[in-house]
Design a protein around this motif. Structure first.
Motif, PDB file in Angstrom:
ATOM      1  N   GLY A 194       0.781  -1.224   0.000  1.00  0.00           N
ATOM      2  CA  GLY A 194       0.000   0.000   0.000  1.00  0.00           C
ATOM      3  C   GLY A 194       0.813   1.275   0.000  1.00  0.00           C
ATOM      4  N   VAL A 195       2.127   1.178   0.103  1.00  0.00           N
ATOM      5  CA  VAL A 195       2.993   2.365   0.174  1.00  0.00           C
ATOM      6  C   VAL A 195       3.735   2.523  -1.146  1.00  0.00           C
ATOM      7  CG1 VAL A 195       4.936   3.454   1.368  1.00  0.00           C
ATOM      8  CG2 VAL A 195       3.272   2.110   2.669  1.00  0.00           C
ATOM      9  N   ASN A 196       3.711   3.737  -1.682  1.00  0.00           N
ATOM     10  CA  ASN A 196       4.398   4.043  -2.925  1.00  0.00           C
ATOM     11  C   ASN A 196       5.352   5.201  -2.654  1.00  0.00           C
ATOM     12  OD1 ASN A 196       5.205   4.596  -5.516  1.00  0.00           O
ATOM     13  ND2 ASN A 196       3.156   4.756  -6.358  1.00  0.00           N
ATOM     14  N   CYS A 197       6.627   5.021  -2.990  1.00  0.00           N
ATOM     15  CA  CYS A 197       7.647   6.042  -2.731  1.00  0.00           C
ATOM     16  C   CYS A 197       8.191   6.628  -4.024  1.00  0.00           C
ATOM     17  CB  CYS A 197       8.813   5.433  -1.952  1.00  0.00           C
ATOM     18  SG  CYS A 197       8.386   4.888  -0.293  1.00  0.00           S
ATOM     19  N   ASP A 198       8.666   7.856  -3.916  1.00  0.00           N
ATOM     20  CA  ASP A 198       9.374   8.486  -5.018  1.00  0.00           C
ATOM     21  C   ASP A 198      10.676   7.727  -5.237  1.00  0.00           C
ATOM     22  OD1 ASP A 198       9.743  11.051  -6.769  1.00  0.00           O
ATOM     23  OD2 ASP A 198      11.637  10.793  -5.676  1.00  0.00           O
ATOM     24  N   LYS A 199      10.963   7.356  -6.468  1.00  0.00           N
ATOM     25  CA  LYS A 199      12.127   6.519  -6.761  1.00  0.00           C
ATOM     26  C   LYS A 199      13.455   7.218  -6.466  1.00  0.00           C
ATOM     27  CE  LYS A 199       9.859   3.628 -10.240  1.00  0.00           C
ATOM     28  NZ  LYS A 199       8.908   3.214  -9.292  1.00  0.00           N
ATOM     29  N   ALA A 200      13.482   8.524  -6.560  1.00  0.00           N
ATOM     30  CA  ALA A 200      14.736   9.250  -6.332  1.00  0.00           C
ATOM     31  C   ALA A 200      14.942   9.607  -4.865  1.00  0.00           C
ATOM     32  CB  ALA A 200      14.759  10.515  -7.180  1.00  0.00           C
ATOM     33  N   SER A 201      13.912  10.132  -4.216  1.00  0.00           N
ATOM     34  CA  SER A 201      14.078  10.650  -2.858  1.00  0.00           C
ATOM     35  C   SER A 201      13.706   9.664  -1.763  1.00  0.00           C
ATOM     36  CB  SER A 201      13.229  11.917  -2.682  1.00  0.00           C
ATOM     37  OG  SER A 201      11.850  11.591  -2.685  1.00  0.00           O
ATOM     38  N   GLY A 202      12.883   8.668  -2.066  1.00  0.00           N
ATOM     39  CA  GLY A 202      12.405   7.741  -1.048  1.00  0.00           C
ATOM     40  C   GLY A 202      11.241   8.287  -0.250  1.00  0.00           C
ATOM     41  N   GLN A 203      10.766   9.455  -0.610  1.00  0.00           N
ATOM     42  CA  GLN A 203       9.642  10.079   0.088  1.00  0.00           C
ATOM     43  C   GLN A 203       8.341   9.353  -0.271  1.00  0.00           C
ATOM     44  OE1 GLN A 203       8.931  14.219  -1.045  1.00  0.00           O
ATOM     45  NE2 GLN A 203       8.771  14.731   1.124  1.00  0.00           N
ATOM     46  N   VAL A 204       7.479   9.121   0.725  1.00  0.00           N
ATOM     47  CA  VAL A 204       6.193   8.471   0.478  1.00  0.00           C
ATOM     48  C   VAL A 204       5.309   9.443  -0.302  1.00  0.00           C
ATOM     49  CG1 VAL A 204       4.111   7.504   1.524  1.00  0.00           C
ATOM     50  CG2 VAL A 204       6.343   6.985   2.510  1.00  0.00           C
ATOM     51  N   ILE A 205       4.872   9.000  -1.490  1.00  0.00           N
ATOM     52  CA  ILE A 205       4.032   9.849  -2.331  1.00  0.00           C
ATOM     53  C   ILE A 205       2.633   9.265  -2.516  1.00  0.00           C
ATOM     54  CG2 ILE A 205       5.924  10.959  -3.564  1.00  0.00           C
ATOM     55  CD1 ILE A 205       5.445   8.950  -5.868  1.00  0.00           C
ATOM     56  N   GLY A 206       2.460   7.998  -2.180  1.00  0.00           N
ATOM     57  CA  GLY A 206       1.162   7.361  -2.345  1.00  0.00           C
ATOM     58  C   GLY A 206       0.891   6.391  -1.218  1.00  0.00           C
ATOM     59  N   LEU A 207      -0.353   6.383  -0.770  1.00  0.00           N
ATOM     60  CA  LEU A 207      -0.762   5.472   0.294  1.00  0.00           C
ATOM     61  C   LEU A 207      -2.128   4.922  -0.084  1.00  0.00           C
ATOM     62  CD1 LEU A 207       0.157   4.416   3.039  1.00  0.00           C
ATOM     63  CD2 LEU A 207      -0.945   6.381   4.100  1.00  0.00           C
TER      64      LEU A 207
END
Length: 144
Positions: A84-97
């Motif tokens: 259920g967690v989607n992260c930005d590929k470059a920064s590792g920041q959670v962008i989707g839940l």
């Protein structure tokens, strides 16, 4: 006879070129599939774990298509690999839940921890029992 040798050489060169393009294509695919999952930001992992701990899971649900996505979340694994967690590929920041149909039971308050996810762009909490929560003011904290 010279024409025949010349045609054989061209055919051989074309065959070699074809073989090299196939190898290049296959290597390109295998290299791209080896890209690691980005490393989750510690503050995002903390916010997600805090959210998990504020919610209960209703395992008695009659909906067989639903399952708990948060049950496997733990601090010893990278949150970018959590269900259920989607992260930005470059920064590792959670962008989707996407926690839709996750058997979650609880309520959303204005200080609910997902609102601390500064990079969050998509949030799906559909088909959970959020105790008829009103839309919390915490949504205004989400910048993206």
């Amino acid at each position: 006879m010279g024409k025949f040798i010349w045609l054989c050489q061209i055919r051989s060169l074309l065959l070699v070129q074809f073989f090299l393009s196939v190898v290049d294509c296959c290597l390109g695919l295998s290299i791209s599939s080896l890209k690691p999952t980005p490393l989750c930001l510690p503050e995002d992992a903390s916010a997600l774990l805090q959210f998990k701990n504020t919610m209960s899971i209703d395992y008695s649900s009659d909906d067989s298509s639903c399952y708990s996505k948060t049950s496997s979340w733990n601090e010893s694994t990278n949150c970018c690999s959590w269900k259920g967690v989607n992260c930005d590929k470059a920064s590792g920041q959670v962008i989707g839940l996407d926690l839709s149909c996750s058997l979650l039971v609880g309520s959303l308050s204005p200080n609910t921890s997902p609102f601390r996810l500064q990079g969050l762009k998509r949030l799906n909490l559909a088909s959970n029992d959020l105790n008829a929560s009103s839309i919390p003011s915490g949504f205004s904290q989400l910048l993206s």
